[in-house]
Write a protein that holds these residues in place. Structure first.
Motif, PDB file in Angstrom:
ATOM      1  N   SER A  30       0.929  -1.211   0.161  1.00 18.71           N
ATOM      2  CA  SER A  30      -0.050   0.024   0.073  1.00 18.71           C
ATOM      3  C   SER A  30       0.939   1.226  -0.016  1.00 18.71           C
ATOM      4  O   SER A  30       2.037   1.297   0.633  1.00 18.71           O
ATOM      5  CB  SER A  30      -0.981  -0.058   1.212  1.00 18.71           C
ATOM      6  N   ALA A  31       0.578   2.246  -0.734  1.00 20.99           N
ATOM      7  CA  ALA A  31       1.200   3.485  -0.940  1.00 20.99           C
ATOM      8  C   ALA A  31       0.226   4.689  -1.261  1.00 20.99           C
ATOM      9  O   ALA A  31      -0.907   4.411  -1.531  1.00 20.99           O
ATOM     10  CB  ALA A  31       2.168   3.221  -2.196  1.00 20.99           C
ATOM     11  N   LEU A  68      -6.666   0.910   3.777  1.00 14.92           N
ATOM     12  CA  LEU A  68      -7.360   2.264   3.827  1.00 14.92           C
ATOM     13  C   LEU A  68      -7.178   3.054   5.058  1.00 14.92           C
ATOM     14  O   LEU A  68      -6.908   4.400   5.255  1.00 14.92           O
ATOM     15  CB  LEU A  68      -8.791   2.060   3.495  1.00 14.92           C
ATOM     16  N   GLN A  69      -7.394   2.392   6.205  1.00 17.72           N
ATOM     17  CA  GLN A  69      -7.142   2.777   7.530  1.00 17.72           C
ATOM     18  C   GLN A  69      -5.788   3.450   7.729  1.00 17.72           C
ATOM     19  O   GLN A  69      -5.604   4.539   8.415  1.00 17.72           O
ATOM     20  CB  GLN A  69      -7.530   1.870   8.609  1.00 17.72           C
ATOM     21  N   ARG A  70      -4.690   2.592   7.232  1.00 17.16           N
ATOM     22  CA  ARG A  70      -3.288   3.040   7.509  1.00 17.16           C
ATOM     23  C   ARG A  70      -2.918   4.040   6.576  1.00 17.16           C
ATOM     24  O   ARG A  70      -2.368   5.146   7.191  1.00 17.16           O
ATOM     25  CB  ARG A  70      -2.340   1.760   6.886  1.00 17.16           C
ATOM     26  N   ALA A  71      -3.722   4.427   5.597  1.00 15.19           N
ATOM     27  CA  ALA A  71      -3.657   5.659   4.710  1.00 15.19           C
ATOM     28  C   ALA A  71      -4.102   6.783   5.367  1.00 15.19           C
ATOM     29  O   ALA A  71      -3.663   7.987   5.533  1.00 15.19           O
ATOM     30  CB  ALA A  71      -4.360   5.408   3.197  1.00 15.19           C
ATOM     31  N   LEU A  72      -5.542   6.622   6.160  1.00 11.77           N
ATOM     32  CA  LEU A  72      -6.222   7.587   6.954  1.00 11.77           C
ATOM     33  C   LEU A  72      -5.179   8.166   8.045  1.00 11.77           C
ATOM     34  O   LEU A  72      -4.976   9.298   8.178  1.00 11.77           O
ATOM     35  CB  LEU A  72      -7.511   7.203   7.272  1.00 11.77           C
ATOM     36  N   TYR A  76     -14.245  -4.042  -0.511  1.00 12.17           N
ATOM     37  CA  TYR A  76     -13.742  -5.201   0.161  1.00 12.17           C
ATOM     38  C   TYR A  76     -13.041  -5.361   1.378  1.00 12.17           C
ATOM     39  O   TYR A  76     -12.385  -4.282   1.807  1.00 12.17           O
ATOM     40  CB  TYR A  76     -12.844  -5.709  -1.008  1.00 12.17           C
ATOM     41  N   ALA A  77     -13.632  -6.238   2.216  1.00 11.89           N
ATOM     42  CA  ALA A  77     -13.310  -6.204   3.628  1.00 11.89           C
ATOM     43  C   ALA A  77     -11.573  -6.026   3.860  1.00 11.89           C
ATOM     44  O   ALA A  77     -10.854  -5.637   4.782  1.00 11.89           O
ATOM     45  CB  ALA A  77     -13.787  -7.381   4.141  1.00 11.89           C
ATOM     46  N   PHE A 130     -12.856  10.744   1.533  1.00  4.30           N
ATOM     47  CA  PHE A 130     -13.297  10.314   2.751  1.00  4.30           C
ATOM     48  C   PHE A 130     -12.574  10.499   3.911  1.00  4.30           C
ATOM     49  O   PHE A 130     -11.293  10.598   3.822  1.00  4.30           O
ATOM     50  CB  PHE A 130     -13.438   8.431   2.606  1.00  4.30           C
ATOM     51  N   GLY A 131     -13.199  10.676   5.063  1.00  5.44           N
ATOM     52  CA  GLY A 131     -12.376  11.030   6.403  1.00  5.44           C
ATOM     53  C   GLY A 131     -12.739   9.882   7.237  1.00  5.44           C
ATOM     54  O   GLY A 131     -12.179   9.781   8.431  1.00  5.44           O
ATOM     55  N   SER A 132     -13.595   8.701   6.841  1.00  7.81           N
ATOM     56  CA  SER A 132     -13.529   7.604   7.855  1.00  7.81           C
ATOM     57  C   SER A 132     -13.897   6.557   6.798  1.00  7.81           C
ATOM     58  O   SER A 132     -14.463   6.544   5.783  1.00  7.81           O
ATOM     59  CB  SER A 132     -14.715   7.927   9.013  1.00  7.81           C
ATOM     60  N   LEU A 133     -13.665   5.152   7.360  1.00  9.68           N
ATOM     61  CA  LEU A 133     -13.765   4.065   6.709  1.00  9.68           C
ATOM     62  C   LEU A 133     -15.530   3.815   6.761  1.00  9.68           C
ATOM     63  O   LEU A 133     -16.004   3.427   5.477  1.00  9.68           O
ATOM     64  CB  LEU A 133     -13.163   2.762   7.264  1.00  9.68           C
TER      65      LEU A 133
END
Length: 88
Positions: A29-30, A79-83, A72-73, A54-57
């Motif tokens: 992930s990047a 995505l949380q890591r990116a946030l 996709y779970a 987005f600001g939250s999942l």
């Protein structure tokens, strides 16, 4: 992204239903931080492509569901890591 370097967030094995004893899914992930908006364009790997800010999942999942799609779970932790990185 020509001329732009990604910030690598992680390289991980991904929880994926296709994993077997001798085969598994790995993901890098990047984040690319670009100076302008880039149009999402589907190619031979997708019928359609979209961007969802987005600001939250939970917000992202709701917007994707409203578009008739499913998040996709296995992508949630990526995505949380990116946030988390962007909110530092």
């Amino acid at each position: 992204m020509v001329g732009h370097q990604p910030f690598i967030l992680g390289r991980d094995l991904v929880d994926d239903w296709r994993a077997l004893d001798h085969a598994w899914v790995a993901s890098t992930s990047a984040i690319y931080q670009l100076p302008a908006t880039v149009t999402a364009i589907a190619a031979d790997d997708a019928e359609d492509a979209n961007w969802w800010p987005f600001g939250s999942l939970d917000q992202l999942e709701a917007e994707i569901a409203a578009a008739g799609r499913t998040l996709y779970a296995a992508h949630r932790p990526l995505l949380q890591r990116a946030l988390d990185h962007l909110n530092r």
